[in-house]
Design a protein around this motif. Structure first.
Motif, short mmCIF file in Angstrom:
data_model
loop_
_atom_site.label_atom_id
_atom_site.label_comp_id
_atom_site.label_asym_id
_atom_site.label_seq_id
_atom_site.Cartn_x
_atom_site.Cartn_y
_atom_site.Cartn_z
N ILE A 102 43.55 36.79 37.90
CA ILE A 102 42.83 36.12 36.83
C ILE A 102 41.67 36.99 36.36
O ILE A 102 41.47 37.20 35.16
CB ILE A 102 42.32 34.73 37.28
CG1 ILE A 102 43.48 33.76 37.45
CG2 ILE A 102 41.30 34.17 36.29
CD1 ILE A 102 43.11 32.46 38.13
N LYS A 103 40.91 37.51 37.32
CA LYS A 103 39.76 38.36 36.98
C LYS A 103 40.20 39.58 36.17
O LYS A 103 39.58 39.92 35.16
CB LYS A 103 39.05 38.81 38.26
CG LYS A 103 37.82 39.63 38.04
CD LYS A 103 37.19 40.00 39.38
CE LYS A 103 36.10 41.02 39.20
NZ LYS A 103 35.56 41.47 40.48
N ASP A 104 41.29 40.23 36.56
CA ASP A 104 41.81 41.38 35.83
C ASP A 104 42.20 41.00 34.40
O ASP A 104 41.90 41.72 33.45
CB ASP A 104 43.01 41.99 36.55
CG ASP A 104 42.62 42.63 37.88
OD1 ASP A 104 41.42 42.88 38.12
OD2 ASP A 104 43.55 42.86 38.69
N ARG A 105 42.87 39.87 34.27
CA ARG A 105 43.29 39.41 32.94
C ARG A 105 42.08 39.08 32.07
O ARG A 105 42.04 39.43 30.89
CB ARG A 105 44.20 38.19 33.09
CG ARG A 105 44.72 37.68 31.78
CD ARG A 105 45.55 36.42 31.96
NE ARG A 105 46.14 36.06 30.70
CZ ARG A 105 47.42 36.23 30.40
NH1 ARG A 105 48.26 36.71 31.27
NH2 ARG A 105 47.88 35.87 29.22
N LEU A 106 41.09 38.41 32.64
CA LEU A 106 39.90 38.02 31.88
C LEU A 106 39.07 39.24 31.47
O LEU A 106 38.49 39.26 30.39
CB LEU A 106 39.05 37.04 32.68
CG LEU A 106 39.68 35.67 32.95
CD1 LEU A 106 38.78 34.85 33.86
CD2 LEU A 106 39.98 34.93 31.66
N ARG A 107 39.02 40.22 32.33
CA ARG A 107 38.29 41.46 32.02
C ARG A 107 38.89 42.09 30.75
O ARG A 107 38.16 42.55 29.88
CB ARG A 107 38.36 42.44 33.18
CG ARG A 107 37.53 43.69 32.96
CD ARG A 107 37.63 44.69 34.11
NE ARG A 107 37.17 44.14 35.37
CZ ARG A 107 37.93 43.98 36.46
NH1 ARG A 107 39.20 44.33 36.45
NH2 ARG A 107 37.44 43.47 37.56
N ASP A 108 40.22 42.08 30.65
CA ASP A 108 40.89 42.63 29.47
C ASP A 108 40.60 41.83 28.21
O ASP A 108 40.73 42.34 27.10
CB ASP A 108 42.41 42.67 29.70
CG ASP A 108 42.82 43.67 30.77
OD1 ASP A 108 42.00 44.56 31.10
OD2 ASP A 108 43.95 43.57 31.28
N GLU A 109 40.20 40.57 28.38
CA GLU A 109 39.88 39.70 27.24
C GLU A 109 38.37 39.59 27.03
O GLU A 109 37.90 38.70 26.32
CB GLU A 109 40.51 38.33 27.44
CG GLU A 109 42.03 38.38 27.47
CD GLU A 109 42.68 37.03 27.68
OE1 GLU A 109 42.05 36.00 27.35
OE2 GLU A 109 43.81 37.00 28.18
N ASP A 110 37.61 40.47 27.68
CA ASP A 110 36.16 40.54 27.54
C ASP A 110 35.44 39.24 27.95
O ASP A 110 34.49 38.82 27.31
CB ASP A 110 35.78 40.95 26.12
CG ASP A 110 34.36 41.50 26.05
OD1 ASP A 110 33.90 42.12 27.03
OD2 ASP A 110 33.69 41.29 25.01
N VAL A 111 35.93 38.62 29.00
CA VAL A 111 35.28 37.45 29.56
C VAL A 111 34.31 37.93 30.63
O VAL A 111 34.68 38.70 31.52
CB VAL A 111 36.31 36.45 30.15
CG1 VAL A 111 35.62 35.32 30.88
CG2 VAL A 111 37.21 35.92 29.04
#
Length: 148
Positions: A102-111
């Motif tokens: 989740i963290k990796d995915r959110l990082r890619d979405e600038d969260v």
């Protein structure tokens, strides 16, 4: 394991998984069908909802993270309202792996942040701390009963 946006075709399986996890120890929730349907729609059908599904190697749904993306002065944040792993996959590192994905995915979405609330008396509290979440010293989660 892979993570994807929860699809409509996985919705009923997600509800079954949710019920299995939260109707048992340590929560023992008592959901009726109507209230569960309303709650899940509240979580998954808003413009800012982010519902993530975790699948094992056999493409079986084994976990979900249901929450919302909010814009904040520090940037975007993902508030996890419900996070659950199938009972047969708990205590095997699956939840920690899911949080990392989740963290990796959110990082890619600038969260910028992941936030959540949990009770201090359940195992989830220590699980989240083990996975890098911290208690905010100047914050409190408050509740007021409306109907007595």
């Amino acid at each position: 394991m892979n993570v994807s946006i929860l699809s409509k075709s996985d919705y009923e399986e997600m509800k079954k998984l949710f019920l299995d996890v939260f109707s048992n120890e340590p929560w023992f929730d008592k959901w009726n069908k109507e209230q569960l349907d309303l709650y899940m729609k509240d979580l998954t059908e808003n413009n800012n909802s982010l519902s993530l599904a975790l699948f094992n190697e056999k493409e079986e749904l084994i976990g979900c993270s249901l929450g919302y993306i909010f814009n904040w002065w520090e940037g975007r944040e993902y508030f996890i309202k419900e996070f659950f792993i199938s009972r047969k996959n708990q205590s095997q590192g699956v939840g920690s792996t899911f949080l990392t994905l989740i963290k990796d995915r959110l990082r890619d979405e600038d969260v910028q942040h992941i936030t959540l609330a949990t009770e201090k008396t359940v195992p989830a509290y220590h699980f989240y701390q083990k996975n890098g979440f911290s208690v905010l010293e100047n914050s409190a989660f408050l509740v007021k009963k409306v109907i007595e």
